[in-house]
Design a protein around this motif. Structure first.
Motif, PDB file in Angstrom:
ATOM      1  N   SER A   1      -2.209   5.972  -2.525  1.00 44.27           N
ATOM      2  CA  SER A   1      -2.837   7.716  -2.372  1.00 44.27           C
ATOM      3  C   SER A   1      -1.507   8.715  -2.446  1.00 44.27           C
ATOM      4  CB  SER A   1      -3.446   7.696  -0.444  1.00 44.27           C
ATOM      5  OG  SER A   1      -3.994   8.817  -0.523  1.00 44.27           O
ATOM      6  N   ILE A   2      -1.810   9.308  -3.640  1.00 43.58           N
ATOM      7  CA  ILE A   2      -0.677   9.908  -3.133  1.00 43.58           C
ATOM      8  C   ILE A   2      -1.360  11.758  -3.769  1.00 43.58           C
ATOM      9  CG2 ILE A   2       1.660  11.438  -4.672  1.00 43.58           C
ATOM     10  CD1 ILE A   2       1.835   8.185  -5.219  1.00 43.58           C
ATOM     11  N   LEU A   3      -0.985  12.613  -2.790  1.00 46.32           N
ATOM     12  CA  LEU A   3      -1.642  14.077  -3.949  1.00 46.32           C
ATOM     13  C   LEU A   3      -0.810  15.452  -4.560  1.00 46.32           C
ATOM     14  CD1 LEU A   3      -3.032  15.421  -0.286  1.00 46.32           C
ATOM     15  CD2 LEU A   3      -4.106  13.496  -1.902  1.00 46.32           C
ATOM     16  N   LYS A   4      -0.861  15.846  -5.216  1.00 45.15           N
ATOM     17  CA  LYS A   4      -0.591  17.114  -6.094  1.00 45.15           C
ATOM     18  C   LYS A   4      -0.817  17.977  -5.286  1.00 45.15           C
ATOM     19  CE  LYS A   4      -0.108  16.523 -11.085  1.00 45.15           C
ATOM     20  NZ  LYS A   4      -1.666  16.135 -12.321  1.00 45.15           N
TER      21      LYS A   4
ATOM     22  N   ASN B   1       1.083  -1.308  -0.121  1.00 45.83           N
ATOM     23  CA  ASN B   1      -0.030   0.181  -0.067  1.00 45.83           C
ATOM     24  C   ASN B   1       1.181   1.163   0.071  1.00 45.83           C
ATOM     25  OD1 ASN B   1      -2.078  -1.481  -0.278  1.00 45.83           O
ATOM     26  ND2 ASN B   1      -2.667  -1.093   2.641  1.00 45.83           N
ATOM     27  N   VAL B   2      -0.063   2.842  -0.828  1.00 46.63           N
ATOM     28  CA  VAL B   2       1.305   3.359  -0.569  1.00 46.63           C
ATOM     29  C   VAL B   2       0.592   4.725  -0.545  1.00 46.63           C
ATOM     30  CG1 VAL B   2       2.312   4.106  -2.772  1.00 46.63           C
ATOM     31  CG2 VAL B   2       2.469   2.690  -2.958  1.00 46.63           C
ATOM     32  N   ARG B   3       1.266   5.892   0.544  1.00 43.78           N
ATOM     33  CA  ARG B   3       0.438   6.985   0.922  1.00 43.78           C
ATOM     34  C   ARG B   3       2.031   7.568   0.915  1.00 43.78           C
ATOM     35  NH1 ARG B   3      -2.633   3.623   0.695  1.00 43.78           N
ATOM     36  NH2 ARG B   3      -4.181   3.117   2.795  1.00 43.78           N
ATOM     37  N   ASP B   4       1.379   8.767   0.469  1.00 44.39           N
ATOM     38  CA  ASP B   4       2.358  10.254   0.421  1.00 44.39           C
ATOM     39  C   ASP B   4       2.139  10.850   1.538  1.00 44.39           C
ATOM     40  OD1 ASP B   4       3.031  13.021  -0.467  1.00 44.39           O
ATOM     41  OD2 ASP B   4       1.727  13.234  -0.882  1.00 44.39           O
ATOM     42  N   TYR B   5       2.982  10.470   2.346  1.00 39.45           N
ATOM     43  CA  TYR B   5       3.966  10.957   3.421  1.00 39.45           C
ATOM     44  C   TYR B   5       4.371  12.394   3.981  1.00 39.45           C
ATOM     45  CZ  TYR B   5       3.111   6.312   4.596  1.00 39.45           C
ATOM     46  OH  TYR B   5       2.546   4.214   5.083  1.00 39.45           O
ATOM     47  N   VAL B   6       3.543  13.338   4.619  1.00 35.53           N
ATOM     48  CA  VAL B   6       3.976  14.421   4.522  1.00 35.53           C
ATOM     49  C   VAL B   6       3.940  15.489   6.097  1.00 35.53           C
ATOM     50  CG1 VAL B   6       1.534  15.596   4.911  1.00 35.53           C
ATOM     51  CG2 VAL B   6       3.859  17.418   3.596  1.00 35.53           C
TER      52      VAL B   6
END
Ligand SMILES: O=c1ccn([C@@H]2O[C@H](COP(=O)(O)OP(=O)(O)O[C@H]3O[C@H](CO)[C@H](O)[C@H](O)[C@H]3O)[C@@H](O)[C@H]2O)c(=O)[nH]1
Length: 313
Positions: free
Chosen positions: A275-278, A209-214
Protein backbone atom coordinates in the motif's frame (compact mmCIF):
# COMPACT_ATOMS: atom_id res chain seq x y z
CA UNK A 1 -10.87 33.52 18.58
CA UNK A 2 -12.61 31.00 16.35
CA UNK A 3 -13.81 27.91 18.09
CA UNK A 4 -12.37 24.70 16.76
CA UNK A 5 -13.36 21.22 17.92
CA UNK A 6 -10.95 18.29 17.71
CA UNK A 7 -12.54 14.92 18.47
CA UNK A 8 -9.96 12.33 19.46
CA UNK A 9 -7.61 15.16 20.46
CA UNK A 10 -6.02 13.06 23.21
CA UNK A 11 -5.24 10.30 20.74
CA UNK A 12 -2.17 9.70 18.65
CA UNK A 13 -2.86 11.72 15.49
CA UNK A 14 -5.38 14.03 17.19
CA UNK A 15 -2.81 15.20 19.73
CA UNK A 16 -0.50 16.23 16.88
CA UNK A 17 -3.36 18.23 15.34
CA UNK A 18 -4.00 19.88 18.72
CA UNK A 19 -0.32 20.82 19.04
CA UNK A 20 -0.26 22.38 15.60
CA UNK A 21 -3.42 24.40 16.31
CA UNK A 22 -2.02 25.64 19.62
CA UNK A 23 1.22 26.67 17.90
CA UNK A 24 -0.90 28.74 15.54
CA UNK A 25 -2.76 30.31 18.48
CA UNK A 26 -5.94 28.46 17.61
CA UNK A 27 -6.44 26.70 20.96
CA UNK A 28 -8.96 23.94 20.30
CA UNK A 29 -11.78 22.31 22.23
CA UNK A 30 -11.00 18.62 22.59
CA UNK A 31 -13.61 15.88 22.85
CA UNK A 32 -12.16 12.47 23.74
CA UNK A 33 -13.52 9.57 25.80
CA UNK A 34 -9.96 8.37 26.56
CA UNK A 35 -10.78 4.88 25.30
CA UNK A 36 -7.54 4.81 23.33
CA UNK A 37 -6.40 8.40 23.90
CA UNK A 38 -4.48 9.43 26.99
CA UNK A 39 -4.69 12.54 29.10
CA UNK A 40 -0.86 12.80 29.05
CA UNK A 41 -1.07 13.28 25.27
CA UNK A 42 -3.13 16.39 25.65
CA UNK A 43 -1.67 19.87 25.76
CA UNK A 44 -3.09 21.43 28.96
CA UNK A 45 -3.87 24.62 27.05
CA UNK A 46 -6.66 22.84 25.17
CA UNK A 47 -10.14 22.91 26.66
CA UNK A 48 -11.03 19.29 27.34
CA UNK A 49 -14.33 17.40 27.49
CA UNK A 50 -14.03 13.75 28.44
CA UNK A 51 -17.06 12.69 26.44
CA UNK A 52 -18.11 10.11 23.90
CA UNK A 53 -19.09 11.09 20.36
CA UNK A 54 -21.92 8.52 20.46
CA UNK A 55 -23.54 10.46 23.32
CA UNK A 56 -25.70 12.84 21.29
CA UNK A 57 -26.98 14.80 24.28
CA UNK A 58 -23.47 15.59 25.54
CA UNK A 59 -22.26 16.41 22.04
CA UNK A 60 -25.16 18.81 21.61
CA UNK A 61 -24.22 20.61 24.82
CA UNK A 62 -20.68 21.14 23.56
CA UNK A 63 -21.83 22.37 20.15
CA UNK A 64 -24.50 24.62 21.66
CA UNK A 65 -22.04 26.18 24.08
CA UNK A 66 -19.09 26.68 21.71
CA UNK A 67 -20.69 26.97 18.27
CA UNK A 68 -17.51 25.71 16.57
CA UNK A 69 -16.53 27.04 13.18
CA UNK A 70 -14.38 24.01 12.31
CA UNK A 71 -14.54 20.39 13.40
CA UNK A 72 -11.59 18.01 13.06
CA UNK A 73 -12.97 14.52 13.52
CA UNK A 74 -10.34 12.00 14.61
CA UNK A 75 -12.18 10.09 17.35
CA UNK A 76 -12.70 6.53 16.16
CA UNK A 77 -12.62 2.85 16.80
CA UNK A 78 -9.09 2.52 15.36
CA UNK A 79 -8.46 -1.20 15.10
CA UNK A 80 -8.98 -2.91 11.75
CA UNK A 81 -8.98 -6.40 13.32
CA UNK A 82 -11.43 -5.30 16.04
CA UNK A 83 -13.76 -4.11 13.26
CA UNK A 84 -13.61 -7.59 11.73
CA UNK A 85 -14.51 -9.17 15.10
CA UNK A 86 -17.33 -6.73 15.81
CA UNK A 87 -18.59 -4.82 12.76
CA UNK A 88 -21.64 -3.53 14.64
CA UNK A 89 -19.58 -1.86 17.35
CA UNK A 90 -17.26 -0.40 14.72
CA UNK A 91 -20.25 1.02 12.81
CA UNK A 92 -21.81 2.33 16.03
CA UNK A 93 -18.76 4.45 16.73
CA UNK A 94 -17.30 5.18 13.31
CA UNK A 95 -20.55 5.66 11.37
CA UNK A 96 -23.27 6.54 13.90
CA UNK A 97 -20.93 8.57 16.14
CA UNK A 98 -19.85 10.56 13.09
CA UNK A 99 -23.48 11.13 12.03
CA UNK A 100 -24.13 12.69 15.45
CA UNK A 101 -21.36 15.17 14.74
CA UNK A 102 -22.52 15.83 11.18
CA UNK A 103 -26.09 16.55 12.29
CA UNK A 104 -24.84 18.91 14.98
CA UNK A 105 -22.44 20.56 12.53
CA UNK A 106 -25.40 21.41 10.30
CA UNK A 107 -27.60 22.51 13.21
CA UNK A 108 -24.96 24.79 14.75
CA UNK A 109 -23.53 26.21 11.52
CA UNK A 110 -20.08 24.57 11.35
CA UNK A 111 -18.22 25.94 8.37
CA UNK A 112 -16.01 22.95 7.58
CA UNK A 113 -15.72 19.36 8.75
CA UNK A 114 -12.29 17.76 8.38
CA UNK A 115 -12.52 13.99 8.52
CA UNK A 116 -9.72 11.48 9.10
CA UNK A 117 -10.19 8.70 6.60
CA UNK A 118 -7.88 5.90 5.58
CA UNK A 119 -5.82 5.23 2.48
CA UNK A 120 -4.47 1.85 3.50
CA UNK A 121 -7.82 0.30 4.38
CA UNK A 122 -9.96 1.91 1.68
CA UNK A 123 -8.37 0.97 -1.64
CA UNK A 124 -7.73 -2.72 -0.95
CA UNK A 125 -5.14 -4.92 -2.64
CA UNK A 126 -6.64 -5.04 -6.10
CA UNK A 127 -5.62 -1.58 -7.32
CA UNK A 128 -4.96 -0.38 -10.86
CA UNK A 129 -1.83 1.60 -9.92
CA UNK A 130 0.70 1.82 -7.09
CA UNK A 131 1.27 4.48 -5.76
CA UNK A 132 -2.51 4.74 -5.70
CA UNK A 133 -4.37 7.98 -6.42
CA UNK A 134 -7.78 9.19 -5.28
CA UNK A 135 -9.14 8.22 -8.72
CA UNK A 136 -9.03 4.56 -7.67
CA UNK A 137 -12.52 3.42 -6.72
CA UNK A 138 -12.40 2.21 -3.09
CA UNK A 139 -12.90 -1.49 -2.44
CA UNK A 140 -12.44 -1.59 1.33
CA UNK A 141 -11.71 -5.06 2.67
CA UNK A 142 -12.65 -4.59 6.33
CA UNK A 143 -15.61 -3.13 8.26
CA UNK A 144 -13.19 -0.39 9.37
CA UNK A 145 -12.53 0.64 5.75
CA UNK A 146 -16.20 0.22 4.85
CA UNK A 147 -17.20 2.58 7.67
CA UNK A 148 -14.61 5.19 6.66
CA UNK A 149 -15.79 5.03 3.04
CA UNK A 150 -19.44 5.27 4.20
CA UNK A 151 -18.63 8.46 6.08
CA UNK A 152 -16.98 9.91 2.97
CA UNK A 153 -20.26 9.25 1.14
CA UNK A 154 -22.28 10.84 3.94
CA UNK A 155 -19.99 13.88 3.77
CA UNK A 156 -20.85 14.32 0.10
CA UNK A 157 -24.54 13.99 0.97
CA UNK A 158 -24.35 16.54 3.81
CA UNK A 159 -22.51 18.98 1.62
CA UNK A 160 -25.02 18.68 -1.24
CA UNK A 161 -28.08 18.61 0.98
CA UNK A 162 -27.11 21.12 3.67
CA UNK A 163 -24.07 22.99 2.35
CA UNK A 164 -21.73 21.60 5.03
CA UNK A 165 -18.20 21.91 3.62
CA UNK A 166 -15.84 19.01 4.18
CA UNK A 167 -12.42 17.56 3.52
CA UNK A 168 -11.69 13.84 3.90
CA UNK A 169 -8.01 13.01 4.33
CA UNK A 170 -7.02 9.45 3.46
CA UNK A 171 -3.93 8.68 5.47
CA UNK A 172 -1.20 6.22 4.64
CA UNK A 173 0.43 4.43 7.63
CA UNK A 174 0.92 7.20 10.17
CA UNK A 175 3.73 6.90 12.71
CA UNK A 176 5.37 9.17 15.25
CA UNK A 177 5.46 10.23 18.89
CA UNK A 178 2.57 9.12 21.10
CA UNK A 179 1.42 6.21 18.92
CA UNK A 180 0.20 3.58 21.34
CA UNK A 181 2.20 0.38 20.84
CA UNK A 182 -0.24 -1.82 22.76
CA UNK A 183 -2.60 -4.19 21.06
CA UNK A 184 -3.29 -3.45 17.45
CA UNK A 185 -1.29 -0.28 16.98
CA UNK A 186 1.18 0.47 14.22
CA UNK A 187 4.32 -1.46 13.53
CA UNK A 188 6.71 1.46 14.11
CA UNK A 189 5.52 1.95 17.71
CA UNK A 190 5.52 -1.80 18.38
CA UNK A 191 9.03 -2.37 16.99
CA UNK A 192 10.49 0.75 18.67
CA UNK A 193 9.23 -0.15 22.12
CA UNK A 194 10.17 -3.81 21.85
CA UNK A 195 13.67 -3.00 20.65
CA UNK A 196 14.21 -0.47 23.45
CA UNK A 197 13.05 -3.07 25.99
CA UNK A 198 15.26 -5.68 24.29
CA UNK A 199 12.20 -7.89 23.72
CA UNK A 200 11.60 -10.14 20.75
CA UNK A 201 10.36 -8.46 17.60
CA UNK A 202 7.91 -10.44 15.47
CA UNK A 203 7.64 -10.05 11.71
CA UNK A 204 4.46 -11.52 10.23
CA UNK A 205 5.07 -13.40 6.99
CA UNK A 206 8.24 -12.82 4.99
CA UNK A 207 8.64 -9.15 5.95
CA UNK A 208 8.19 -8.02 2.35
CA UNK A 209 4.82 -6.32 2.90
CA UNK A 210 5.26 -2.74 1.80
CA UNK A 211 3.69 0.34 3.40
CA UNK A 212 3.86 4.09 2.97
CA UNK A 213 4.92 5.51 6.36
CA UNK A 214 3.99 9.15 6.89
CA UNK A 215 5.07 11.19 9.92
CA UNK A 216 2.27 12.34 12.29
CA UNK A 217 3.49 15.96 12.31
CA UNK A 218 3.12 16.09 8.53
CA UNK A 219 -0.38 14.62 8.86
CA UNK A 220 -1.31 17.27 11.44
CA UNK A 221 -0.09 19.96 9.08
CA UNK A 222 -2.26 18.50 6.30
CA UNK A 223 -5.29 18.84 8.59
CA UNK A 224 -4.67 22.53 9.20
CA UNK A 225 -4.07 23.20 5.49
CA UNK A 226 -7.32 21.37 4.72
CA UNK A 227 -9.13 23.75 7.08
CA UNK A 228 -7.59 26.78 5.43
CA UNK A 229 -7.36 25.95 1.76
CA UNK A 230 -9.81 23.39 0.33
CA UNK A 231 -13.38 22.29 0.43
CA UNK A 232 -15.40 19.25 -0.58
CA UNK A 233 -12.44 17.12 -1.53
CA UNK A 234 -11.04 13.69 -0.74
CA UNK A 235 -7.24 13.85 -0.49
CA UNK A 236 -4.53 11.23 0.02
CA UNK A 237 -1.87 11.99 2.63
CA UNK A 238 1.21 9.84 2.17
CA UNK A 239 4.76 9.99 0.89
CA UNK A 240 4.62 7.90 -2.29
CA UNK A 241 7.53 5.88 -0.92
CA UNK A 242 7.22 2.21 -0.07
CA UNK A 243 9.17 0.57 2.76
CA UNK A 244 9.12 -3.14 3.56
CA UNK A 245 8.81 -4.45 7.11
CA UNK A 246 12.32 -5.91 6.75
CA UNK A 247 13.69 -2.48 5.79
CA UNK A 248 11.84 -0.87 8.67
CA UNK A 249 13.26 -3.46 11.04
CA UNK A 250 16.80 -2.69 9.83
CA UNK A 251 16.34 1.09 10.20
CA UNK A 252 14.98 0.80 13.73
CA UNK A 253 17.62 -1.73 14.68
CA UNK A 254 20.27 0.79 13.72
CA UNK A 255 18.60 3.66 15.60
CA UNK A 256 17.94 1.72 18.80
CA UNK A 257 21.12 -0.36 18.81
CA UNK A 258 19.04 -3.54 19.05
CA UNK A 259 21.15 -6.69 18.73
CA UNK A 260 18.65 -9.50 18.10
CA UNK A 261 17.35 -10.90 14.86
CA UNK A 262 13.61 -10.74 14.15
CA UNK A 263 11.34 -13.72 14.79
CA UNK A 264 9.38 -14.61 11.65
CA UNK A 265 5.81 -15.79 12.31
CA UNK A 266 2.79 -16.77 10.18
CA UNK A 267 1.40 -14.04 7.94
CA UNK A 268 -1.27 -11.94 9.65
CA UNK A 269 -4.69 -12.73 8.14
CA UNK A 270 -6.06 -9.93 5.98
CA UNK A 271 -2.75 -8.05 5.67
CA UNK A 272 -2.33 -6.13 2.42
CA UNK A 273 0.77 -6.93 0.39
CA UNK A 274 1.47 -3.41 -0.70
CA UNK A 275 0.00 0.00 0.00
CA UNK A 276 1.52 3.28 -1.21
CA UNK A 277 -0.35 6.54 -1.77
CA UNK A 278 0.06 9.25 -4.38
CA UNK A 279 0.01 12.69 -2.79
CA UNK A 280 0.04 14.96 -5.88
CA UNK A 281 -3.49 16.18 -5.16
CA UNK A 282 -2.53 17.37 -1.66
CA UNK A 283 0.36 19.31 -3.18
CA UNK A 284 -1.78 20.78 -5.96
CA UNK A 285 -4.79 21.81 -3.88
CA UNK A 286 -3.24 22.86 -0.59
CA UNK A 287 0.51 23.05 -1.09
CA UNK A 288 1.11 20.12 1.25
CA UNK A 289 4.09 17.84 0.98
CA UNK A 290 5.72 15.37 3.34
CA UNK A 291 8.66 17.10 5.01
CA UNK A 292 10.01 14.54 7.47
CA UNK A 293 12.08 11.73 5.96
CA UNK A 294 11.40 8.28 7.38
CA UNK A 295 14.88 7.98 8.94
CA UNK A 296 14.43 11.34 10.72
CA UNK A 297 10.88 10.60 11.84
CA UNK A 298 11.99 7.24 13.23
CA UNK A 299 14.76 8.93 15.23
CA UNK A 300 12.19 11.33 16.75
CA UNK A 301 9.80 8.47 17.49
CA UNK A 302 12.44 6.29 19.15
CA UNK A 303 13.60 9.29 21.20
CA UNK A 304 10.05 9.79 22.43
CA UNK A 305 9.68 6.16 23.54
CA UNK A 306 13.12 6.18 25.13
CA UNK A 307 12.19 9.19 27.26
CA UNK A 308 8.77 7.78 28.08
CA UNK A 309 10.21 4.42 29.14
CA UNK A 310 12.94 6.13 31.15
CA UNK A 311 10.29 8.17 32.98
CA UNK A 312 8.26 5.10 33.92
CA UNK A 313 11.17 3.06 35.27
O1 LIG B 1 4.42 -6.72 15.29
C1 LIG B 1 4.20 -6.51 14.10
C2 LIG B 1 3.22 -5.58 13.66
C3 LIG B 1 3.04 -5.39 12.29
N1 LIG B 1 3.79 -6.09 11.38
C4 LIG B 1 3.61 -5.85 9.93
O2 LIG B 1 3.78 -4.48 9.66
C5 LIG B 1 3.00 -4.07 8.55
C6 LIG B 1 2.18 -2.87 8.95
O3 LIG B 1 1.22 -3.24 9.94
P1 LIG B 1 0.42 -2.18 10.84
O4 LIG B 1 -0.43 -2.95 11.79
O5 LIG B 1 1.36 -1.19 11.39
O6 LIG B 1 -0.47 -1.37 9.81
P2 LIG B 1 -1.47 -1.86 8.63
O7 LIG B 1 -0.77 -1.66 7.35
O8 LIG B 1 -2.09 -3.16 8.95
O9 LIG B 1 -2.54 -0.68 8.73
C7 LIG B 1 -3.67 -0.73 9.54
O10 LIG B 1 -3.34 -0.46 10.87
C8 LIG B 1 -2.80 0.83 11.10
C9 LIG B 1 -2.47 0.93 12.56
O11 LIG B 1 -1.59 1.96 12.73
C10 LIG B 1 -3.79 1.89 10.66
O12 LIG B 1 -4.96 1.82 11.45
C11 LIG B 1 -4.15 1.68 9.21
O13 LIG B 1 -5.20 2.58 8.84
C12 LIG B 1 -4.65 0.28 8.98
O14 LIG B 1 -4.85 0.07 7.60
C13 LIG B 1 2.15 -5.30 8.19
O15 LIG B 1 2.74 -5.94 7.09
C14 LIG B 1 2.23 -6.20 9.42
O16 LIG B 1 2.13 -7.56 9.13
C15 LIG B 1 4.73 -7.01 11.81
O17 LIG B 1 5.40 -7.66 11.00
N2 LIG B 1 4.92 -7.19 13.16
Amino acid sequence: MENIVVTGGAGFIGSHVVNELIEKNMGPIVIDNLSSGKIENLDPRALFYQQDITDLEMMERVFMLHKPRYVFHLAAQISVSQSVKDPIEDARINILGTLNLLNLSVKYGVEKFIFSSTGGAIYGDDVSEIPTSEKEFPKPFSPYGIAKFSVENYLRFYSEQYGLKYVALRYANVYGERQDPHGEAGVVAIFSKRMLANDEVIIFGDGENVRDYVYAGDVAHANVLAMEKVENEVINIGTGIGTSVNELFALLKEITGYQKEPVYADPRPGDLRKSILKWDKAKELMGWEPTVKLEDGLVKTVEFFRTEMGASE
